[in-house]
Design an enzyme around this catalytic site. Structure first.
Site, PDB file in Angstrom:
ATOM      1  N   THR A  44       0.849  -1.185   0.000  1.00  0.00           N
ATOM      2  CA  THR A  44       0.000   0.000   0.000  1.00  0.00           C
ATOM      3  C   THR A  44       0.886   1.237   0.000  1.00  0.00           C
ATOM      4  O   THR A  44       1.697   1.422   0.908  1.00  0.00           O
ATOM      5  CB  THR A  44      -0.924   0.007   1.231  1.00  0.00           C
ATOM      6  OG1 THR A  44      -1.626  -1.238   1.298  1.00  0.00           O
ATOM      7  CG2 THR A  44      -1.922   1.143   1.145  1.00  0.00           C
ATOM      8  N   GLU A  60       2.346  -7.072  17.049  1.00  0.00           N
ATOM      9  CA  GLU A  60       2.091  -5.882  16.242  1.00  0.00           C
ATOM     10  C   GLU A  60       0.731  -5.323  16.621  1.00  0.00           C
ATOM     11  O   GLU A  60       0.159  -5.694  17.648  1.00  0.00           O
ATOM     12  CB  GLU A  60       2.117  -6.252  14.748  1.00  0.00           C
ATOM     13  CG  GLU A  60       1.097  -7.326  14.367  1.00  0.00           C
ATOM     14  CD  GLU A  60       1.269  -7.859  12.959  1.00  0.00           C
ATOM     15  OE1 GLU A  60       2.215  -7.432  12.262  1.00  0.00           O
ATOM     16  OE2 GLU A  60       0.461  -8.717  12.557  1.00  0.00           O
ATOM     17  N   LYS A 107       3.567  -9.597   3.625  1.00  0.00           N
ATOM     18  CA  LYS A 107       2.256  -8.948   3.554  1.00  0.00           C
ATOM     19  C   LYS A 107       1.425  -9.718   2.527  1.00  0.00           C
ATOM     20  O   LYS A 107       1.170  -9.269   1.414  1.00  0.00           O
ATOM     21  CB  LYS A 107       2.399  -7.472   3.175  1.00  0.00           C
ATOM     22  CG  LYS A 107       1.168  -6.650   3.531  1.00  0.00           C
ATOM     23  CD  LYS A 107       1.461  -5.172   3.493  1.00  0.00           C
ATOM     24  CE  LYS A 107       0.252  -4.371   3.989  1.00  0.00           C
ATOM     25  NZ  LYS A 107       0.510  -2.921   4.005  1.00  0.00           N
TER      26      LYS A 107
END
Length: 276
Positions: A29, A176, A143
């Site tokens: 992204t 996270e 990711k």
């Protein structure tokens, strides 16, 4: 929202695409500002590394980079978000990856999330998610498209009406947040979770680690339980869009103490450097 599939403006993909069938792919992204894709070299490198680890067929990377630049120049807004997905491609029925030689490249444009600017001033509220992230060294750091854990965690966040959530692994180790990496500071020592077995190694996390290496702070990648955050000076989270946000409060649950943070020493040191 605007979409492109394999370089052609389009809102549809083949129902046999592995992204749909198995979440078989990876993505990144990109924050676009003044029509320039920020950290593009790092985004391309991430896609190359993640697709290589997943053994995906490789797109034409130079062509992909040119297409991203072209999209950024042609769009009317000055600031927006470009998402790039690479899937294994179309065809077949089962899990086998044999015969897949042509990836599907999906790109999209979305508005930039404007609420980050307010949160940089106010700080964010965190809860502790009840949903752990799985441990798997073969997927750790990537990711990839399998984001069901994050979908469930985001439901928790929305129900609690807070900004983000701490996420632990199946052993209760802090990893996270739902869509961000996390750092905390005690004196001149800065800590961030070790992501060898779980989590996403975000690009802003990588950038901050490099910035800290050239600073007076000392960084340690560690395995700690969430209660370590009750005895530190400062906490912040990061991703490429935020790019960093200070944490104001953390609530671990009902009838449990709430931790508050007033210091923004490290946040202020990193904030402008993370904008570049």
């Amino acid at each position: 929202m605007l979409y492109w599939v394999n370089g052609v403006e389009c809102r549809h993909i083949d129902v046999t695409d592995r992204a749909v069938q198995f979440g078989d792919g990876c993505f990144t992204t990109i924050h676009v500002f003044n029509h320039q894709p920020k950290m593009l070299d790092m985004h391309i490198r991430r896609l190359m590394q993640d697709s290589s680890r997943l053994k995906l067929p490789q797109p034409d990377w130079q062509m992909l980079e040119k297409q991203i630049h072209a999209i950024c120049q042609q769009h009317n807004d000055d600031e927006f978000v470009v998402k790039v997905i690479i899937s294994r491609g179309t065809g077949g029925r089962g899990y086998s990856t044999l015969g897949f030689n042509q990836p599907t490249v999906i790109m999209s444009i979305a508005p930039f999330p404007q609420h980050y600017q307010a949160l940089q001033k106010s700080g964010i509220q965190l809860i502790l998610s009840r949903i752990p992230t799985s441990k798997n060294p073969y997927l750790a750091g990537i990711k990839h498209l399998n984001r069901l854990e994050q979908v469930l965690i985001r439901q928790e966040i929305d129900e609690a009406q807070v900004d983000e959530a701490l996420v632990v692994d199946s052993d209760g180790i802090l990893i996270e947040c739902c869509s961000a990496n996390i750092f905390w500071r005690k004196g001149d020592t800065v800590f961030t979770p070790n992501l060898a077995f779980s989590g996403v190694n975000g690009l802003m996390r990588q950038k901050i680690i490099a910035l800290l290496a050239a600073s007076q702070y000392h960084l340690r990648e560690v395995e700690r339980f969430p209660d370590v955050l009750g005895n530190c000076d400062e906490v912040f989270i990061c991703n490429t869009l935020m790019p960093i946000l200070p944490v104001a409060t953390i609530t671990l649950g009902n009838n449990k103490p709430q931790w508050q943070y007033l210091s923004r020493e490290l946040f202020e040191y990193l904030f402008l450097r993370c904008q570049l």
